[in-house]
Each structure stands twice: as structure tokens, then as C-alpha cells.
Design an enzyme around this catalytic site. Structure first.
Site, mmCIF file in Angstrom:
data_model
loop_
_atom_site.group_PDB
_atom_site.id
_atom_site.type_symbol
_atom_site.label_atom_id
_atom_site.label_comp_id
_atom_site.label_asym_id
_atom_site.label_seq_id
_atom_site.Cartn_x
_atom_site.Cartn_y
_atom_site.Cartn_z
ATOM 1 N N ASP A 158 22.841 -22.019 40.006
ATOM 2 C CA ASP A 158 21.871 -20.916 39.950
ATOM 3 C C ASP A 158 20.842 -21.002 41.075
ATOM 4 O O ASP A 158 19.837 -20.276 41.054
ATOM 5 C CB ASP A 158 21.209 -20.819 38.574
ATOM 6 C CG ASP A 158 20.353 -22.026 38.226
ATOM 7 O OD1 ASP A 158 20.595 -23.115 38.791
ATOM 8 O OD2 ASP A 158 19.430 -21.886 37.398
ATOM 9 N N ASP B 138 18.447 -22.826 42.053
ATOM 10 C CA ASP B 138 17.037 -23.236 42.011
ATOM 11 C C ASP B 138 16.887 -24.602 42.678
ATOM 12 O O ASP B 138 15.785 -25.061 42.935
ATOM 13 C CB ASP B 138 16.455 -23.228 40.585
ATOM 14 C CG ASP B 138 17.187 -24.133 39.622
ATOM 15 O OD1 ASP B 138 18.318 -24.567 39.922
ATOM 16 O OD2 ASP B 138 16.625 -24.403 38.537
ATOM 17 N N SER C 191 23.305 -23.527 35.084
ATOM 18 C CA SER C 191 22.778 -24.285 36.215
ATOM 19 C C SER C 191 23.853 -25.141 36.891
ATOM 20 O O SER C 191 24.785 -24.599 37.450
ATOM 21 C CB SER C 191 21.590 -25.124 35.748
ATOM 22 O OG SER C 191 20.942 -25.712 36.829
ATOM 23 N N ASP D 291 22.979 -25.705 43.668
ATOM 24 C CA ASP D 291 23.642 -25.784 42.364
ATOM 25 C C ASP D 291 24.000 -24.346 41.928
ATOM 26 O O ASP D 291 23.798 -23.394 42.692
ATOM 27 C CB ASP D 291 22.752 -26.509 41.341
ATOM 28 C CG ASP D 291 21.526 -25.707 40.950
ATOM 29 O OD1 ASP D 291 21.046 -24.931 41.800
ATOM 30 O OD2 ASP D 291 21.056 -25.828 39.809
HETATM 31 MG MG MG Z 1 19.770 -25.058 38.484
#
Ligand code: MG
Length: 449
Positions: free
Chosen positions: A238, A240, A93, A236
Site C-alpha cells: 500500500d 506507505d 499492507s 510495500d
Molecule cells: Mg503498508
């Protein structure tokens, strides 16, 4: 290494070794009692190696694997939900480049809840994990269009006509992460003109760290006003989460964006679910809309569990999330989705400037003080004094992850850090001076001398 609600994370090839990933993958398949799992990853240098390890672990347990390659977490979550297939996402992440980790995703596309993660962890130590015969190992399939399908699913849920009419110029900073593979196309399809920064996938993260902080986004902050763009958008590692920069190059606090989006979404009687360190900005918006707010301990998985429970009771949760750019639209999908939230924000500001749209939700300041301790006993003494302070404080107290006292124009929170030997005091107020004074006042009361 941390091993908790968001799966496991740590230094790659040390704490998060291929052996560890093999073991946790086998244990996840056994816990979920499944014979098919999807595997994806973000752009980290160790991502492919660790995804290979997951695949080997799964196949050797007799589990078939669908490899998705590099995908943002919301993309693999969509794949899991649509195909009713659990998934493993190799990602750390927002953590720095040397980290990696794994997110465990259930067949409904949600990250596994705490109890399930705990059960997987316990199964990792079991001798009874399945070892099939030589001719019963799992097969590998490759799916190359998970990201295309993800982009199309977001587009199909957003009325982009208001965005297309304006043709906004946006600067995207995907931070070299997995969002580099989806957000440029997504934004173009929404009707934006797109300039990219740090948006080639690169596990060295040469342009910035995966965490989209104000300091980390200095290039984006300079670029947006320099080229006359309407908005800066950053993810960020990844994707999300999403963070915005307004047309003047001012960083928009995650809490401010959350409040602005909530104000556009809420109807009377709705419930908002958020972590209990979220800004008063959101509480103000909730009050204004005759909605109600429910606080959870800090962390996305607590929020998701609570949203699910409320939905099961037949109530509506139209928006949830935290002030770090992790926003959930439960009617879209029960997980954070940086691309979808970017689309919602572009809809919100269409025809106006971002700074004008967010201005009504600004005006709060958060300050933090750390109280270091040496031993657990010292920490408990500080927390015991915090308990006494909260009992006599001038406002309603919530205790779930520390002590939060709500004031008319802000709040104070005392909680032990989950990762460092500090008890933290947070204070929010309508001026920097008042926020600092509040935090310092409480620090003085509860710190050991
Ligand atoms: Mg993330």
C-alpha cells in the site's frame, strides 16, 4: 486474524469476509458519528469485492460513500485530511497475496488510535447500529483524481530542483501494489528517469511478495547495477513504506535510511520518536545533533500517538518512524508516506552516490534468537528470568514492550512475539560476531531447559 492498532487483517474471504467488512464499516461510521466515508483499496484480488462490501455496509447504514478506487494508503489519508472525511482502506499492507484487511482512518487522515479501534470492535457486536428507512440509504460518489492530487501535494512540498539538475536514473519496484499508480509519475515529476519493475498493479503479485525484504527485492538488486542506475526504490503493497537499494545493488537497511534522513532533518532541541527496537544508528545521529529520542512500544500507531502528544505540548518532531521503511515527517502529514520519503531521499543523495551518503550510518548488525514456549506459564517463566537479567545488566533498562538494555555500542532486547509462540532476543552490535554472541548469551540465561 489480527485485529489491532492497524485495523484488521487476515486471510481474505475467510477471516476477512465480506460480512466482516460490512459489519466493521457500519460500526466505524457509527463510532465516528459520520454520514460520509471515503473507501479505497490496494491491488489485491479480493480488494474490489471487499470494497463493495464496505460500500454496501455504509449505504445500508444511511452513510454516503466516496469511492476512490485503487489508492496507496498515503493517498487516501491525504484525501481524508483535505476533505475532513473519515476513510476505510481495504489493504493488507505488506502481508502475502492471500491476505486482506482494513485500515480505519479518521477525519484528520490518521489511522484510528488503539482505543478507537477497540471501541469500533465492541460496536460491531451491537444490535443498535443504524438501519434507516428505504428512502434514506446512502449515496455513492466516485472520485477519480485522488492519486493525481496526492502526487501534486507531494511535489508541491518538495524542492525538486536539486533532483532535476542531476536527472538520476532510478528503478522503481512497486511490488504490483497501489504505489504502481502513483510513484512512476511522482518520480518523473521530481526529475528522475524511471525504469519500472513489478510496477503493473496485479493482485497475484507475480514478481514478488508485497513485503520489500532483501530476498524479495532480488530482481531490483540485480537490475540497479546492471543498467547503471543511481538508486532502486521499492514499496510495500500500500506504499506507505519505502526501501532503497544503492547504485551497487546493495540493499540499504531501513534503519540506515532512517538515520541518514534524520541526520539531514534534525536541529538541536528536536525530538525523534521511534519504536524501541530501532537501531543504535538513529540514537547516534540524535546525539550528534543535540536532539533527543523517545522510544515507544513497537508499532506505527504508538509512534503516531506519541508524536501527536509531543506536538500538543508545543514541541517539534521533525522526523519519526521505524527501521522497516515506515518513516513519518510530521510537518508534512501525520502518517507514513512512501512517495514523500522517496522524494526526501532523492533530495538527500542528489549529486552524490547513495552508497556514499549512507556509509556513515552503517556498521551495526542485528541478530535475533527465538526461544519457543508451549504454554503461557512457560512464557511467563522466561519473561521473569528476563526481568532478573535486565535488572542486573550492564546498562540502562527500558521496559515497555519487553526489556531493552542499552549498551555503549548497541543494545539487547527481550520481548514476546505478538504473533508466534516465541520470546525473541534481539542484539545489536558493531560486529556480526558480537551481536550473535550477545543474543546467544542472553538466550542461554533466560531459556527454559
Ligand atoms: Mg503498508
Amino acid at each position: 486474524m489480527t485485529f489491532g492498532r492497524m485495523g484488521a487483517r487476515g486471510i481474505a474471504n475467510k477471516e476477512i469476509s465480506p460480512e466482516f467488512i460490512m459489519r466493521i464499516s457500519k460500526a466505524t461510521a457509527a463510532y465516528l458519528d459520520t454520514n460520509h466515508i471515503a473507501v479505497g483499496r490496494d491491488t489485491r484480488l479480493t480488494g474490489e469485492m471487499l470494497a463493495d462490501a464496505a460500500v454496501v455496509g455504509l449505504r445500508s447504514s444511511g452513510v454516503n460513500v466516496t469511492r476512490l478506487g485503487v489508492v496507496p494508503t498515503p493517498s487516501i489519508q491525504r484525501f481524508a485530511e483535505v476533505n475532513t472525511t473519515p476513510a476505510l482502506q481495504i489493504t493488507a499492507s505488506h502481508n502475502p497475496p492471500e491476505y486482506n484487511g482494513i485500515k480505519l482512518i479518521g477525519p484528520r487522515g490518521m489511522v484510528l488510535e488503539r482505543n478507537s479501534v477497540k471501541a469500533v470492535r465492541e460496536m460491531m457486536g451491537s444490535d443498535e447500529l443504524s438501519v434507516p428507512e428505504w428512502n434514506e440509504i446512502g449515496q455513492v460518489y466516485r472520485v477519480k483524481d485522488a492519486n493525481t492530487e496526492y502526487i501534486e501535494s507531494v511535489i508541491s512540498e518538495i524542492d525538486s530542483s536539486v533532483i532535476e539538475n542531476q536527472r538520476p536514473l532510478v528503478v522503481l519496484d512497486a511490488g504490483h501494489g497501489a504505489g504502481a499508480l502513483t510513484s512512476p509519475t511522482l518520480l518523473q515529476m521530481l526529475g528522475c528517469k524511471v525504469i519500472t519493475l513489478n510496477t503493473h498493479p496485479d493482485g497475484n503479485f507475480p514478481g514478488r511478495n508485497p513485503e520489500p525484504t532483501e530476498e524479495g527485492l532480488s530482481d531490483l538488486i540485480r537490475t540497479v547495477p546492471a543498467i547503471g542506475a543511481d538508486l532502486g526504490i521499492a514499496h510495500d503493497g500500500d506504499a506507505d513504506r519505502v526501501i532503497f537499494v544503492d547504485e551497487n545493488g546493495d540493499f540499504i537497511e531501513g534503519d540506515t535510511a532512517l538515520a541518514a534522513l534524520a541526520d539531514a532533518e534534525l536541529s538541536p532541541g528536536d525530538t525523534v520518536v521511534t519504536a524501541f527496537n530501532t537501531s543504535q544508528r538513529l540514537a547516534d545521529v540524535v546525539r550528534k545533533n543535540d536532539a533527543s529520542i523517545e522510544y515507544t512500544p513497537i508499532g506505527n500507531s504508538y509512534i503516531l500517538s506519541r508524536v501527536k502528544a509531543i506536538q500538543n505540548e508545543g514541541e517539534s518532531v521533525s522526523i519519526a518512524g521505524e527501521g522497516n521503511g515506515g518513516i513519518i515527517y510530521p510537518n508534512h502529514r501525520l502518517n507514513r508516506d512512501g512517495g514523500y520519503v522517496a522524494a526526501k531521499f532523492l533530495q538527500l543523495i542528489a549529486g552524490r552516490s547513495a552508497s556514499t551518503v549512507v556509509a556513515p550510518y552503517d556498521g551495526y548488525y542485528l541478530r535475533r534468537k527465538n526461544i519457543p514456549y508451549d504454554t503461557t506459564a512457560d512464557r511467563d517463566k522466561i519473561l521473569s528470568r528476563a526481568s532478573t537479567w535486565a535488572e542486573t545488566a550492564d546498562g540502562p533498562v527500558t521496559t515497555m514492550d519487553g526489556y531493552r538494555v542499552d549498551l555503549d555500542d548497541g543494545w539487547i532486547l527481550v520481548r514476546p512475539s505478538g504473533t508466534e509462540p516465541f520470546v525473541r532476543v534481539y542484539a545489536e552490535a558493531t560486529s556480526v560476531k558480537e551481536a550473535s554472541e550477545r543474543a546467544e548469551r542472553v538466550r542461554t540465561i533466560i531459556a527454559t531447559t
